[in-house]
Design an enzyme around this catalytic site. Sequence first.
Site, PDB file in Angstrom:
ATOM      1  N   ASP A  41       0.832  -1.211   0.000  1.00  0.00           N
ATOM      2  CA  ASP A  41       0.000   0.000   0.000  1.00  0.00           C
ATOM      3  C   ASP A  41       0.865   1.259   0.000  1.00  0.00           C
ATOM      4  OD1 ASP A  41      -2.040  -1.936   0.440  1.00  0.00           O
ATOM      5  OD2 ASP A  41      -1.742  -1.751   2.603  1.00  0.00           O
ATOM      6  N   ASN A 100     -17.781  -6.518  -0.301  1.00  0.00           N
ATOM      7  CA  ASN A 100     -16.853  -6.305   0.809  1.00  0.00           C
ATOM      8  C   ASN A 100     -16.567  -4.832   1.019  1.00  0.00           C
ATOM      9  OD1 ASN A 100     -15.937  -9.101  -0.609  1.00  0.00           O
ATOM     10  ND2 ASN A 100     -15.827  -9.230   1.628  1.00  0.00           N
ATOM     11  N   GLU A 120     -11.245  -0.589  -3.614  1.00  0.00           N
ATOM     12  CA  GLU A 120     -10.524   0.028  -2.500  1.00  0.00           C
ATOM     13  C   GLU A 120      -9.281   0.739  -3.035  1.00  0.00           C
ATOM     14  OE1 GLU A 120      -9.516  -3.295   0.014  1.00  0.00           O
ATOM     15  OE2 GLU A 120      -7.753  -3.835  -1.173  1.00  0.00           O
ATOM     16  N   GLU A 171       6.837   5.476 -43.556  1.00  0.00           N
ATOM     17  CA  GLU A 171       5.410   5.305 -43.802  1.00  0.00           C
ATOM     18  C   GLU A 171       4.750   4.362 -42.786  1.00  0.00           C
ATOM     19  OE1 GLU A 171       5.183   4.061 -47.845  1.00  0.00           O
ATOM     20  OE2 GLU A 171       5.654   6.052 -48.642  1.00  0.00           O
TER      21      GLU A 171
END
Length: 502
Positions: A68, A207, A244, A480
């Site tokens: 996290d 959840n 979350e 090209e």
Amino acid sequence: MTQNNLNRRSLLRGGGAAAAGAAAVPLLGTPAGAAEQRPGGGVGHGPPAGGADSVVPTRDPLIEQRADPWITYPHRGMYYMTGSVPAYDRIVVRGAPTLEGLAHTRESTVWKRPSSGRMGGHIWAPELHRIDGRWYIYFAAGDSDDVFRIRMYVLESRAEDPREDAWELRGQITTAWDTFALDATTFEHRGSLYYVWAQAEPGIDTNSNLYIAEMDSPVAIKGDPVRIAVPTKEWETRGFRVNEGAAVLVRNGRVFMTFSASATDANYCVGLLTADAEANLLDPASWTKSPQPVMETNEANSRYGPGHNSFTVAEDGETDVLVYHARSYREIEGDPLYDPNRHTRVQKLNWYPDGTPALGIPIAEGESVVRLSPLDSPESFVRHGQGGRLVVDRVADRVERSQFRIVPGFLDPGRVALRCVDLPDHHVRVSDGSLVIAPYADSDEYGRASGFIRDEGLAGRDGVSFRLSEDPHSYLAHREGRLVVERPRGWADRQRATFRVR
């Protein structure tokens, strides 16, 4: 009230989330406080590959066993980082003048959970924000008798350095329901301070969903929160029904919010919510959820369960950086929450021509990742396309197909090879006069066909050119919309054979 997250182009944090079954609900508040956030810049550093990507560390992971991850924008020349520790028992902060330096610096414990009672359980996902001249840490905590009775709390510090022991617990940030709530983030947009979080809402069989509300102060919410995202898609409901870990970026006239979905194992992935920057962010109809995840597990690079990201900017003050965690293996014994090896990783955040963020795939450790843009078509990039052919275009999707590593050649260390980032066993090679990507083969023929001489750009020092090992007069060139082999003659040919490394 100011919360400045600006690089030279725009406010780098704003927010929202896409709505599936969105609705407004009443909300309770907490006491007031006060709030500011401002980035800085610095000098980039680069490995031999060069280019803008070189200002982003190639170390992977950047920091081990920190899930996290939240890295601030530079504040007075310093980056600060926090994240979940495997023991879930404290909040830590580290700081350094460079992103790379965060890997080596000391780490300070700024808050420990009490030995019992409220907040004595799991401590999750702290985020560090500077608002109106003070630092705030938003985090989630369980109780000692129920570690999963997770609620949201906030700490405040008046110290200039968030590593100092100057933190005061300002209490819980309450919402409409006394239920599982976590992963709060905050951002300012158009003069208003917003709070976004994940929570289990009574009556909804998920959840956690995502909610947004305006803030009365950095420690309290005002008004009614709005439900802006519910996990309903297949990729959001693997193992658990989860939305979350929101993070916000304002750019190109829109507010982008990334979020994480599904269980925290290899199913974990990143989704994207988008709103117009002029829209009412408290109106659920303002938000659109992208139909597919924007980052997910990548087997080829052995990166599993990327998620819970944040954003910062590199030391050049311009290059956007994606911060996230992921594991390097799939199989986990027991509950994934107690596997400690969700490591903090960083990589360059690219952008698609339509102005949307291109997170790409989680990239493995190695040489600096580059994109090659021909001088005669500066908005285009070399990428591999159908049948492994090399094309040159604006790369409207699958940004990873335009990412390469310049690595040592296989037969001669004086040569280089171009390795694909998304197919790390594939390299650019010459085949019957054409350029393709092909899997590695342990042969002299493969080594010769994939080896190039890297020169200063034929059309200027701000680019590079690649000569064929077998024919020193022939170069990789744009022609090209294709990447071809040709012998440059005039100035226009030299431009087509010169590439900026970006």
